[in-house]
Enzyme design. Structure first.
Site, PDB file in Angstrom:
ATOM      1  N   PRO A   2       9.111   5.973   5.475  1.00 19.30           N
ATOM      2  CA  PRO A   2       8.767   4.993   4.368  1.00 19.30           C
ATOM      3  C   PRO A   2       8.266   5.561   3.146  1.00 19.30           C
ATOM      4  O   PRO A   2       7.289   6.385   3.075  1.00 19.30           O
ATOM      5  CB  PRO A   2       7.946   4.154   5.267  1.00 19.30           C
ATOM      6  CG  PRO A   2       7.665   4.662   6.407  1.00 19.30           C
ATOM      7  CD  PRO A   2       8.138   5.970   6.626  1.00 19.30           C
ATOM      8  N   GLU A   3       9.050   5.274   2.013  1.00 21.67           N
ATOM      9  CA  GLU A   3       8.509   5.418   0.678  1.00 21.67           C
ATOM     10  C   GLU A   3       8.002   4.084   0.112  1.00 21.67           C
ATOM     11  O   GLU A   3       7.737   3.099   0.791  1.00 21.67           O
ATOM     12  CB  GLU A   3       9.611   6.056   0.129  1.00 21.67           C
ATOM     13  CG  GLU A   3      10.358   7.282   0.628  1.00 21.67           C
ATOM     14  CD  GLU A   3      11.500   7.833   0.053  1.00 21.67           C
ATOM     15  OE1 GLU A   3      11.391   7.712  -1.243  1.00 21.67           O
ATOM     16  OE2 GLU A   3      12.579   8.421   0.407  1.00 21.67           O
TER      17      GLU A   3
END
Ligand SMILES: [Zn+2]
Length: 286
Positions: A2-3
């Site tokens: 996840p960014e």
């Protein structure tokens, strides 16, 4: 992994679920190494009774602010996920840490690869203070980006992935931002021209905001993919221009997208839009 857009989506979902203002009534730890600090025992003792005054994001960290100046920090790393479910639900195999809330709900930290980490600390700044600027904050000006780039003789791809240089970017959004700004990932930071810096400064928020609007990027339905707390997936995959689109046409010029390796990371480019040679400098750096 996840960014920024994915972590922000999770934060938004936790807020929407009413976790702000709620009180943690207890915790259980089934895999002690998920708790980076303090010890698992101290974690369970100290977290009990904490009231959450706010939930926010800094870089790729989910930050819970408590009334008494403590913070709970969560980093999902490769495969961490949060499940917000009823305390009645049987525990699933990879749910390593469980926080119980007043009202009966539980937040469960699910992590197949076990790289995710949770911190309970009175000094969040020691961890978060190392992070570079937030790319969606007003303070992230072109001037600041130019100054930071100008000091580095490092390839752009690893530099943009470096959380101390800029916070929140990962492999997906770096590839997308470099394609948007027509810059080759192997270019040295200090070699960028003024127009290139302007293009990059516009592209980074643009690709992040697109990701946010689509509630994140989920690349498939496998366990390692991005899911927010209600197990919903983001829709941003359909809007990616180069990431994991090897062999498909560049949306701008129809040249086939290539996958190359830069600093050990799989990287996607259009070799026609993103050329390595610059006027005069000719950096041989691949
Ligand atoms: Zn192209």
């Amino acid at each position: 992994m996840p960014e920024l857009p994915e972590v922000q989506t999770i934060v938004g979902d936790l807020k929407a679920a009413g976790i702000e203002g709620n009180v943690i009534t207890g915790a259980k730890v089934f895999w002690t190494r998920t708790i980076a600090e303090p010890s698992a025992g101290a974690f369970c003792r100290r977290i009990k009774g904490q009231k959450i005054s706010a939930i926010r994001r800094r870089g790729k960290f989910i930050v819970f602010d408590f009334k008494k100046g403590n913070n709970l920090l969560m980093h999902l790393r490769m495969s961490g996920r949060l499940h917000l479910i009823s305390g009645e639900s049987p525990r699933k195999k990879h749910e390593h840490v469980i926080l119980s809330f007043r009202g009966g709900k539980q937040l469960r930290f699910h992590d197949t690869r076990k790289f995710g980490r949770i911190y309970l600390t009175t000094d969040a700044d020691r961890i978060l203070g190392r992070l570079g600027p937030e790319p969606l904050a007003d303070g992230f000006t072109r001037k600041i980006l130019a100054r930071r780039l100008g000091r580095r003789r490092r390839q752009l791809k690893p530099l943009l992935l470096d959380q101390t240089f800029i916070a929140g970017l990962g492999n997906i959004y770096v590839d997308e931002a470099l394609w948007e700004s027509r810059i080759h990932p192997c270019r040295l930071a200090a070699s960028l021209t003024g127009p290139e810096i302007r293009a990059l400064h516009q592209a980074i928020p643009r690709v992040l905001k697109r990701g946010l609007k689509n509630l994140g990027t989920s690349l498939g339905t496998g366990k390692a993919n991005f899911y927010s707390i209600a197990r919903h997936q983001g829709r941003n995959r359909d809007e990616l221009k180069v990431f994991r689109r090897t062999g498909r046409p560049c949306p701008r010029c129809r040249t086939k997208i290539q996958r190359i390796i830069v600093a050990q990371r799989s990287t996607h480019i259009c070799a026609n839009c993103q050329v390595l040679e610059t006027q005069g400098s000719g950096s041989q750096n691949s």
